[in-house]
Structures are given as C-alpha cells and as structure tokens.
Design a protein around this motif. Structure first.
Motif, PDB file in Angstrom:
ATOM      1  N   MET A  92     -19.060  -2.479  20.016  1.00 16.43           N
ATOM      2  CA  MET A  92     -18.174  -3.267  20.883  1.00 16.43           C
ATOM      3  C   MET A  92     -17.911  -4.628  20.253  1.00 16.43           C
ATOM      4  N   GLY A  93     -17.007  -5.394  20.862  1.00 15.16           N
ATOM      5  CA  GLY A  93     -16.706  -6.739  20.389  1.00 15.16           C
ATOM      6  C   GLY A  93     -17.914  -7.658  20.560  1.00 15.16           C
ATOM      7  N   ASP A  96     -13.908   0.618  32.366  1.00  9.66           N
ATOM      8  CA  ASP A  96     -15.307   0.310  32.081  1.00  9.66           C
ATOM      9  C   ASP A  96     -16.061   1.611  32.347  1.00  9.66           C
ATOM     10  N   HIS A 126      -4.574 -11.499  18.914  1.00  8.42           N
ATOM     11  CA  HIS A 126      -4.654 -12.958  18.963  1.00  8.42           C
ATOM     12  C   HIS A 126      -4.566 -13.550  17.556  1.00  8.42           C
ATOM     13  N   THR A 148      -6.160  -4.944  18.510  1.00 14.14           N
ATOM     14  CA  THR A 148      -6.991  -5.033  17.298  1.00 14.14           C
ATOM     15  C   THR A 148      -8.481  -5.028  17.606  1.00 14.14           C
ATOM     16  N   GLY A 149      -8.848  -4.939  18.890  1.00 16.62           N
ATOM     17  CA  GLY A 149     -10.269  -4.964  19.258  1.00 16.62           C
ATOM     18  C   GLY A 149     -10.863  -3.572  19.358  1.00 16.62           C
ATOM     19  N   SER A 150     -12.085  -3.535  19.860  1.00 15.62           N
ATOM     20  CA  SER A 150     -12.822  -2.281  19.975  1.00 15.62           C
ATOM     21  C   SER A 150     -12.183  -1.345  21.006  1.00 15.62           C
ATOM     22  N   ILE A 151     -11.831  -1.878  22.173  1.00 14.20           N
ATOM     23  CA  ILE A 151     -11.131  -1.065  23.177  1.00 14.20           C
ATOM     24  C   ILE A 151      -9.779  -0.631  22.630  1.00 14.20           C
ATOM     25  N   MET A 196     -16.110   5.286  24.293  1.00 20.22           N
ATOM     26  CA  MET A 196     -15.107   4.734  25.216  1.00 20.22           C
ATOM     27  C   MET A 196     -13.831   5.560  25.279  1.00 20.22           C
ATOM     28  N   GLY A 253      -7.172  -4.768  27.034  1.00 12.08           N
ATOM     29  CA  GLY A 253      -8.313  -4.794  26.110  1.00 12.08           C
ATOM     30  C   GLY A 253      -8.553  -6.171  25.523  1.00 12.08           C
ATOM     31  N   ILE A 254      -7.994  -7.211  26.202  1.00 11.01           N
ATOM     32  CA  ILE A 254      -8.255  -8.600  25.787  1.00 11.01           C
ATOM     33  C   ILE A 254      -9.647  -8.954  26.285  1.00 11.01           C
ATOM     34  N   GLY A 259      -4.694  -6.481  23.293  1.00  8.83           N
ATOM     35  CA  GLY A 259      -5.951  -6.519  22.538  1.00  8.83           C
ATOM     36  C   GLY A 259      -6.054  -5.303  21.631  1.00  8.83           C
ATOM     37  N   ALA A 282      -9.905  -2.744  31.104  1.00 11.84           N
ATOM     38  CA  ALA A 282     -11.183  -2.872  30.395  1.00 11.84           C
ATOM     39  C   ALA A 282     -11.675  -4.307  30.531  1.00 11.84           C
ATOM     40  N   ASN A 283     -10.731  -5.232  30.477  1.00 10.10           N
ATOM     41  CA  ASN A 283     -10.969  -6.683  30.516  1.00 10.10           C
ATOM     42  C   ASN A 283     -11.505  -7.069  31.908  1.00 10.10           C
ATOM     43  N   LYS A 284     -12.849  -6.993  32.055  1.00  9.47           N
ATOM     44  CA  LYS A 284     -13.455  -7.125  33.380  1.00  9.47           C
ATOM     45  C   LYS A 284     -13.496  -8.551  33.908  1.00  9.47           C
ATOM     46  N   GLU A 285     -13.421  -9.550  32.991  1.00  6.02           N
ATOM     47  CA  GLU A 285     -13.601 -10.932  33.438  1.00  6.02           C
ATOM     48  C   GLU A 285     -12.606 -11.342  34.533  1.00  6.02           C
TER      49      GLU A 285
HETATM   50  P1  NAD Z   1     -12.937  -7.299  20.963  1.00 10.36           P
HETATM   51  O1  NAD Z   1     -13.477  -8.648  20.666  1.00 10.36           O
HETATM   52  O2  NAD Z   1     -13.272  -6.165  20.066  1.00 10.36           O
HETATM   53  O3  NAD Z   1     -11.337  -7.376  21.052  1.00 10.36           O
HETATM   54  C1  NAD Z   1     -10.709  -8.376  21.796  1.00 10.36           C
HETATM   55  C2  NAD Z   1      -9.198  -8.264  21.700  1.00 10.36           C
HETATM   56  O4  NAD Z   1      -8.647  -9.333  22.496  1.00 10.36           O
HETATM   57  C3  NAD Z   1      -8.656  -8.430  20.277  1.00 10.36           C
HETATM   58  O5  NAD Z   1      -7.572  -7.555  20.074  1.00 10.36           O
HETATM   59  C4  NAD Z   1      -8.146  -9.880  20.254  1.00 10.36           C
HETATM   60  O6  NAD Z   1      -7.020 -10.057  19.398  1.00 10.36           O
HETATM   61  C5  NAD Z   1      -7.748 -10.097  21.704  1.00 10.36           C
HETATM   62  N1  NAD Z   1      -7.900 -11.497  22.086  1.00 10.36           N
HETATM   63  C6  NAD Z   1      -8.986 -12.278  21.919  1.00 10.36           C
HETATM   64  N2  NAD Z   1      -8.749 -13.529  22.367  1.00 10.36           N
HETATM   65  C7  NAD Z   1      -7.462 -13.543  22.808  1.00 10.36           C
HETATM   66  C8  NAD Z   1      -6.619 -14.556  23.345  1.00 10.36           C
HETATM   67  N3  NAD Z   1      -7.038 -15.818  23.531  1.00 10.36           N
HETATM   68  N4  NAD Z   1      -5.348 -14.209  23.678  1.00 10.36           N
HETATM   69  C9  NAD Z   1      -4.907 -12.944  23.493  1.00 10.36           C
HETATM   70  N5  NAD Z   1      -5.651 -11.952  22.979  1.00 10.36           N
HETATM   71  C10 NAD Z   1      -6.919 -12.248  22.636  1.00 10.36           C
HETATM   72  O7  NAD Z   1     -13.377  -6.987  22.472  1.00 10.36           O
HETATM   73  P2  NAD Z   1     -13.671  -5.549  23.129  1.00 10.36           P
HETATM   74  O8  NAD Z   1     -15.077  -5.174  22.876  1.00 10.36           O
HETATM   75  O9  NAD Z   1     -12.587  -4.590  22.799  1.00 10.36           O
HETATM   76  O10 NAD Z   1     -13.591  -5.915  24.689  1.00 10.36           O
HETATM   77  C11 NAD Z   1     -12.361  -6.169  25.344  1.00 10.36           C
HETATM   78  C12 NAD Z   1     -12.596  -6.225  26.856  1.00 10.36           C
HETATM   79  O11 NAD Z   1     -13.001  -4.948  27.302  1.00 10.36           O
HETATM   80  C13 NAD Z   1     -13.720  -7.182  27.268  1.00 10.36           C
HETATM   81  O12 NAD Z   1     -13.370  -7.807  28.482  1.00 10.36           O
HETATM   82  C14 NAD Z   1     -14.919  -6.274  27.465  1.00 10.36           C
HETATM   83  O13 NAD Z   1     -15.822  -6.784  28.412  1.00 10.36           O
HETATM   84  C15 NAD Z   1     -14.250  -5.008  27.969  1.00 10.36           C
HETATM   85  N6  NAD Z   1     -15.007  -3.770  27.671  1.00 10.36           N
HETATM   86  C16 NAD Z   1     -15.256  -3.414  26.380  1.00 10.36           C
HETATM   87  C17 NAD Z   1     -15.969  -2.253  26.092  1.00 10.36           C
HETATM   88  C18 NAD Z   1     -16.203  -1.816  24.672  1.00 10.36           C
HETATM   89  O14 NAD Z   1     -16.762  -0.737  24.456  1.00 10.36           O
HETATM   90  N7  NAD Z   1     -15.834  -2.581  23.679  1.00 10.36           N
HETATM   91  C19 NAD Z   1     -16.455  -1.459  27.155  1.00 10.36           C
HETATM   92  C20 NAD Z   1     -16.180  -1.842  28.466  1.00 10.36           C
HETATM   93  C21 NAD Z   1     -15.450  -2.993  28.715  1.00 10.36           C
END
Ligand code: NAD
Ligand code: MG
Length: 381
Positions: free
Chosen positions: A219-220, A150, A37, A11-14, A281, A100-101, A9, A123-126
């Motif tokens: 965040m995402g 987290d 993704h 490219t996301g926020s984490i 974070m 970070g997915i 992940g 980070a990916n708590k689900e």
């Molecule tokens: P985001 O939407 O900013 O980024 C998600 C990342 O996951 C992207 O890089 C995307 O390419 C990838 N992704 C999405 N769908 C996918 C798939 N089907 N297959 C493979 N990769 C895929 O999300 P985020 O805010 O960075 O959060 C990521 C995880 O971290 C979540 O589970 C969230 O609950 C947890 N988290 C985030 C924060 C935060 O500050 N952003 C804090 C605590 C926990």
C-alpha cells in the motif's frame, strides 16, 4: 453500456489495482479520466496506454507533462490542480468515480462526485471520517451510488442481505438500517501491521521504511504507517459507523494476522457471516465495480489448506493507543473525527520525514484532541 470511469489517484496503489481490474473488462469499463499529483512520468505512460478523455496533474508538474504530451496526437485534455479534479468528476462524460487519492485532499472531489449523483467507489477513507454524515446526506439527495472499496467495509457489505445493501449503496442509512436486518454488530479485522508483537520500548526506534513494510498488503506510505499504528483501523471504525449507521459500540476490532477473513457480521440468532479472500485489493474493487453482479478480479484463488491456521486476538490498547483515540472521537462525534484525522495526517507526515518518533504519532493526536473543542458539523465550511 460501457461505464466511463474517472480514476483519482491513478498512480497510487489503489490506482494500480483498479486499472488491472478495469483492463480485464473492456466490454464493461473504459478509463475516461486519470489523475495524479506529482508522478508526471507515470501519468504520461498511463495516458499513452489508456488514452482517456481527461487527465489531471498537480500544478507543480503540469508544465512538464504538457510539454511531454505535445504533438503526440492523443485525445486527452490535460487539466491541472484541485479545482480540475472537482470539474472532471462532475462531467457528463463520467459515470463512475474511483477515489484513490490519499488524505483529506480527497474531500473536494469526493463531495463533488456524490453531489453530481455518480456511482462513487470510495477507497479514500479520510473524507468519510472527516465529514461522513454530510457526504452521505449529499449522496442520498443527489441519488448517488456509494460503494466502499476498503476491504473490510466491502466484506461487511457482502455479508448483508440484498435489501440492506441497496439502502447502503443509496446512502439511505439510518441508525436502524442494520438493526432491521437483525445485525447485532460488525467486527473489522486488522492484520496488526509490522509491529504487532514488538515490545513497547522498541517502538520508539522504528523507521518509516519499517512501518511501510506491511506483512500482507502492498500500500501507499500513509496508509502503511496508519496500519502500523492501528490508526487505520480507528479510521475504519469511524468509516463503518458512517457507512452502516452503527454506533461505535457495535463496531468491534480483532487482530487477524493472516488477513484472510476481511470482516464479520453477527446476527441476532448467533450466526456470524464472514467474507474471506486473499489479501488483494482487486477483489473489493471488482466487487464494487460490478455490484450487484460479479466479475473476474485477476486475484489468485484462495487456498485455505495453504494458509493453514486462522488466528484472532484482541488489539493491545497500551502499545497501540490510536485505536482508542479514534473510538473516543467516534463517540464524541461532531468535528472530533475531523480533528483526529487532521492531527494524524500531520503526525504521519512528520514521522515519515523523521521529525517525530513513532509513539509520537498517538501522543500528538491525543494532545490536539484534548486542546480543540468539539463542535457540531453543520456545513463543509
Ligand atoms: P498512494 O500513496 O499509493 O497513492 C495516492 C494517490 O493519490 C497517488 O496517485 C497520488 O498522485 C495521489 N495524490 C496524493 N496527494 C495528492 C494531492 N494533494 N492531490 C491530488 N492527488 C494526490 O495511496 P494508496 O495506498 O493508493 O491509498 C489511497 C487511498 O485509499 C487512501 O485514502 C487509503 O487510506 C485508501 N486505501 C488504500 C488501500 C491500499 O491497499 N492501498 C486499501 C484501502 C484503502
Ligand atoms: Mg482497509
């Protein structure tokens, strides 16, 4: 020795926060794998910059990225699709995996990383919510090191004695792990999100963009909606039960709009230890990357005089029913948290696509929980 990191992940926020910390410490860490993704152009930029050994992109965008990378002489092997994520985290070229997915799709790679005995920063708590006990048991058997990034769980972790921390990172958690450290309970703090004081009747009118405009954290989309509904805190309550071996009645939630105190631990003598920091974070990520040492995170220093008052209040169970639903699922155990999480992911996607009103998220999750029988979790299948 330089630790080789797989960042899932990226490219996301984490992903962005993790890369900032990693880039500060080239003597300690090397980016060895990056995944995304759909954002192939962003991943392309990151590949050029970090030159990792591996990159993984979703199947839909792989043709485009492969064409863009052709002839550039980069050392990166490009793979595609969900199986490739599991393959690279198991690779002998990887020491540390950062998850970070977003969502349940992270389950396969998280399980693969713990079963390969890696150091796994979650980070990916689900996945922890869905199958926490199976993930922890697998981690312990495989000798993996598990660290939650987290911010709340990292805060609780930092307040615990070192011997307890070691048991937690080794996933050797039982229902007496925290009791043995004289812990009476933990309190997770929640900012309350953008709708904290909004009257109930107005909640039906909020838009996905308003839900994503979190007051303290960038965040995402999905976690921002979860924060607005307080489902994020509900998922984190289940996550805390899994990581620390606590029954749900020993995990409290308090609204703390300033997001400076990230969580608190209460001990038998009446002492309460809290971890404080700016809401950034990079701090929990740096803490987990370096644990048991500490390294610079790049976050600005906390200036309490500039923050002023720190406030705490009880969450409102009427306007934010998701927290109660998560507590009920935690108590029910078995497949209930996985059902809660699945229904919530569908509901959040529907709300984000403007097919469901905001209060409909909790309504849909509640209906699904009422309809589906709870079974015990024996295996991933
Ligand atoms: P985001 O939407 O900013 O980024 C998600 C990342 O996951 C992207 O890089 C995307 O390419 C990838 N992704 C999405 N769908 C996918 C798939 N089907 N297959 C493979 N990769 C895929 O999300 P985020 O805010 O960075 O959060 C990521 C995880 O971290 C979540 O589970 C969230 O609950 C947890 N988290 C985030 C924060 C935060 O500050 N952003 C804090 C605590 C926990
Ligand atoms: Mg959190």
């Amino acid at each position: 020795m330089v630790q080789r990191i797989a960042l899932l992940g990226a490219t996301g926020s984490i992903g962005a926060s993790a890369l900032e910390v990693i880039a500060r410490h080239p003597d300690r860490f090397k980016v060895a794998a990056l995944t995304a993704h759909q954002q192939d152009e962003r991943l392309h930029d990151l590949i050029r910059h970090y030159q990792p050994a591996y990159a993984v992109i979703g199947t839909e965008r792989s043709g485009r990225l492969r064409a863009a990378l052709a002839g550039q002489g980069l050392p990166t092997r490009l793979l595609e699709g969900p199986q490739a994520l599991e393959e690279i985290v198991r690779s002998d070229d990887i020491d540390v995996v950062i998850t970070g997915i977003v969502g349940a799709v992270g389950l396969g790679p998280t399980l693969a990383a713990v079963s390969a005995g890696k150091r796994v920063l979650i980070a990916n708590k689900e996945p922890l919510v869905m199958l926490g006990s199976l993930l922890m048991a697998t981690a312990q058997t495989a000798g993996a090191t598990v660290l939650s990034i987290d911010s709340e769980h990292n805060a609780v972790f930092q307040c615990l004695p070192e011997s307890t921390q070691q048991r937690i990172t080794g996933a050797e958690v039982t229902d007496s792990t925290l009791a043995a450290a004289d812990v009476m309970g933990v309190t997770l703090t929640a900012s309350g999100g953008p709708f904290l004081h909004m009257p109930a009747e107005e909640l039906a009118c909020v838009t996905p963009a308003q839900a994503a405009a979190h007051p303290n954290w960038q965040m995402g989309q999905k976690i921002s909606v979860d924060s607005a509904s307080l489902m994020n805190k509900g998922l984190e309550l289940i996550e805390a039960c899994v990581l620390f071996g606590l029954p749900s009645c020993q995990v409290n939630v308090l609204i703390h709009p300033q997001s400076i105190v990230h969580s608190l631990v209460e001990f038998s003598d009446g002492s309460v230890l809290a971890q404080m920091a700016n809401p950034d974070m990079r701090i929990p990520i740096a803490n987990a990357l370096a644990y048991p040492e500490r390294i610079a995170s790049g976050a600005p220093a906390l200036q309490l005089q500039a923050v002023g008052a720190l406030e705490f209040e009880e969450p409102d169970p009427v306007r934010f029913p998701c927290l109660r639903l998560a507590k009920d699922a935690a108590r029910a155990g078995g497949t209930a948290p996985a059902i809660l999480n699945a229904a919530n992911e569908i509901a959040v996607a529907a709300f984000s696509a403007r097919q469901l009103l905001f209060p409909g998220i909790a309504e849909l999750v509640e209906r699904v929980l009422q309809r589906l029988p709870v079974e015990s979790v024996i295996s991933l299948d």
